[in-house]
Design a protein around this motif. Structure first.
Motif, PDB file in Angstrom:
ATOM      1  N   ALA A 118      14.364  15.784  15.687  1.00  0.00           N
ATOM      2  CA  ALA A 118      14.256  16.531  14.424  1.00  0.00           C
ATOM      3  C   ALA A 118      13.517  15.714  13.372  1.00  0.00           C
ATOM      4  O   ALA A 118      12.668  16.240  12.641  1.00  0.00           O
ATOM      5  CB  ALA A 118      15.649  16.907  13.920  1.00  0.00           C
ATOM      6  N   PHE A 119      13.811  14.424  13.299  1.00  0.00           N
ATOM      7  CA  PHE A 119      13.143  13.563  12.322  1.00  0.00           C
ATOM      8  C   PHE A 119      11.657  13.431  12.650  1.00  0.00           C
ATOM      9  O   PHE A 119      10.808  13.445  11.755  1.00  0.00           O
ATOM     10  CB  PHE A 119      13.815  12.191  12.270  1.00  0.00           C
ATOM     11  CG  PHE A 119      13.240  11.275  11.221  1.00  0.00           C
ATOM     12  CD1 PHE A 119      13.152  11.669   9.889  1.00  0.00           C
ATOM     13  CD2 PHE A 119      12.794  10.018  11.552  1.00  0.00           C
ATOM     14  CE1 PHE A 119      12.628  10.825   8.924  1.00  0.00           C
ATOM     15  CE2 PHE A 119      12.271   9.162  10.599  1.00  0.00           C
ATOM     16  CZ  PHE A 119      12.188   9.565   9.275  1.00  0.00           C
ATOM     17  N   SER A 124       6.079  14.576  11.270  1.00  0.00           N
ATOM     18  CA  SER A 124       4.835  15.255  11.642  1.00  0.00           C
ATOM     19  C   SER A 124       4.449  16.309  10.598  1.00  0.00           C
ATOM     20  O   SER A 124       3.282  16.409  10.208  1.00  0.00           O
ATOM     21  CB  SER A 124       4.996  15.888  13.016  1.00  0.00           C
ATOM     22  OG  SER A 124       3.822  16.544  13.394  1.00  0.00           O
ATOM     23  N   ASP A 125       5.433  17.074  10.143  1.00  0.00           N
ATOM     24  CA  ASP A 125       5.170  18.079   9.102  1.00  0.00           C
ATOM     25  C   ASP A 125       4.685  17.413   7.821  1.00  0.00           C
ATOM     26  O   ASP A 125       3.763  17.901   7.161  1.00  0.00           O
ATOM     27  CB  ASP A 125       6.438  18.901   8.803  1.00  0.00           C
ATOM     28  CG  ASP A 125       6.816  19.841   9.937  1.00  0.00           C
ATOM     29  OD1 ASP A 125       5.992  20.039  10.858  1.00  0.00           O
ATOM     30  OD2 ASP A 125       7.950  20.349   9.905  1.00  0.00           O
ATOM     31  N   PHE A 126       5.298  16.284   7.461  1.00  0.00           N
ATOM     32  CA  PHE A 126       4.882  15.568   6.262  1.00  0.00           C
ATOM     33  C   PHE A 126       3.453  15.058   6.407  1.00  0.00           C
ATOM     34  O   PHE A 126       2.646  15.174   5.487  1.00  0.00           O
ATOM     35  CB  PHE A 126       5.842  14.398   5.979  1.00  0.00           C
ATOM     36  CG  PHE A 126       5.450  13.598   4.772  1.00  0.00           C
ATOM     37  CD1 PHE A 126       5.670  14.107   3.509  1.00  0.00           C
ATOM     38  CD2 PHE A 126       4.846  12.351   4.908  1.00  0.00           C
ATOM     39  CE1 PHE A 126       5.299  13.383   2.377  1.00  0.00           C
ATOM     40  CE2 PHE A 126       4.473  11.620   3.783  1.00  0.00           C
ATOM     41  CZ  PHE A 126       4.708  12.140   2.524  1.00  0.00           C
ATOM     42  N   ALA A 127       3.134  14.502   7.569  1.00  0.00           N
ATOM     43  CA  ALA A 127       1.769  14.023   7.815  1.00  0.00           C
ATOM     44  C   ALA A 127       0.767  15.168   7.675  1.00  0.00           C
ATOM     45  O   ALA A 127      -0.326  14.985   7.125  1.00  0.00           O
ATOM     46  CB  ALA A 127       1.680  13.368   9.182  1.00  0.00           C
ATOM     47  N   ASP A 128       1.139  16.340   8.162  1.00  0.00           N
ATOM     48  CA  ASP A 128       0.268  17.512   8.015  1.00  0.00           C
ATOM     49  C   ASP A 128       0.119  17.891   6.541  1.00  0.00           C
ATOM     50  O   ASP A 128      -0.973  18.254   6.097  1.00  0.00           O
ATOM     51  CB  ASP A 128       0.825  18.710   8.792  1.00  0.00           C
ATOM     52  CG  ASP A 128       0.740  18.534  10.296  1.00  0.00           C
ATOM     53  OD1 ASP A 128       0.007  17.644  10.768  1.00  0.00           O
ATOM     54  OD2 ASP A 128       1.433  19.286  11.019  1.00  0.00           O
ATOM     55  N   ASP A 129       1.209  17.792   5.776  1.00  0.00           N
ATOM     56  CA  ASP A 129       1.174  18.139   4.347  1.00  0.00           C
ATOM     57  C   ASP A 129       0.237  17.223   3.567  1.00  0.00           C
ATOM     58  O   ASP A 129      -0.414  17.668   2.618  1.00  0.00           O
ATOM     59  CB  ASP A 129       2.576  18.068   3.726  1.00  0.00           C
ATOM     60  CG  ASP A 129       3.487  19.183   4.174  1.00  0.00           C
ATOM     61  OD1 ASP A 129       2.981  20.180   4.750  1.00  0.00           O
ATOM     62  OD2 ASP A 129       4.709  19.064   3.961  1.00  0.00           O
TER      63      ASP A 129
END
Length: 134
Positions: A118-119, A124-129
């Motif tokens: 989950a982390f 990964s989502d943060f890197a995309d953001d």
């Protein structure tokens, strides 16, 4: 004389544009700290607790904690919500790891795996953001 001033104006404007563009090439610190966090996460995912013991897990988590703190320092002002999500997700990793260290079992190790997964998704989502800023 007018051509001279017009030429001077064009050269001056070009120098200003070149000066500004060279300053804008350095990516923000959050880019390198996020890369370091992703590398630490990769190391954490590679830990084999059964083979290397819980000390290896604790070391990998300490590395992620340090890298996450760098991201927090670099990103909180611009990405506060995402940073809060990262911290909450990492708290779950630490809690699961603490349980696995205290009472190692298949169930606690599975909880570590689930929280790390989950982390990893949060990172990964943060890197995309932040990708557009980097």
């Amino acid at each position: 004389m007018t051509r001279f001033f017009a030429g001077l104006l064009v050269v001056g404007a070009g120098a200003v544009i070149v000066g500004c563009s060279s300053e804008a090439t350095d990516p923000p610190a959050v880019c390198s700290s996020t890369d370091a966090l992703q590398a630490s996460m990769s190391d954490l995912r590679d830990v084999q607790v059964v083979e290397n013991g819980t000390a290896a897990l604790e070391d990998a988590i300490a590395s992620v904690r340090s890298a996450l703190q760098d991201v927090v320092d670099d990103a909180t002002s611009q990405y506060a919500t995402q940073v809060d999500d990262l911290q909450a997700s990492f708290d779950a990793v630490q809690a699961a790891a603490g349980s696995a260290v205290a009472t190692p079992s298949a169930a606690t190790l599975n909880a570590v795996t689930a929280s790390v997964t989950a982390f990893t998704s949060e990172v990964s989502d943060f890197a995309d953001d932040i990708a557009s800023t980097c």
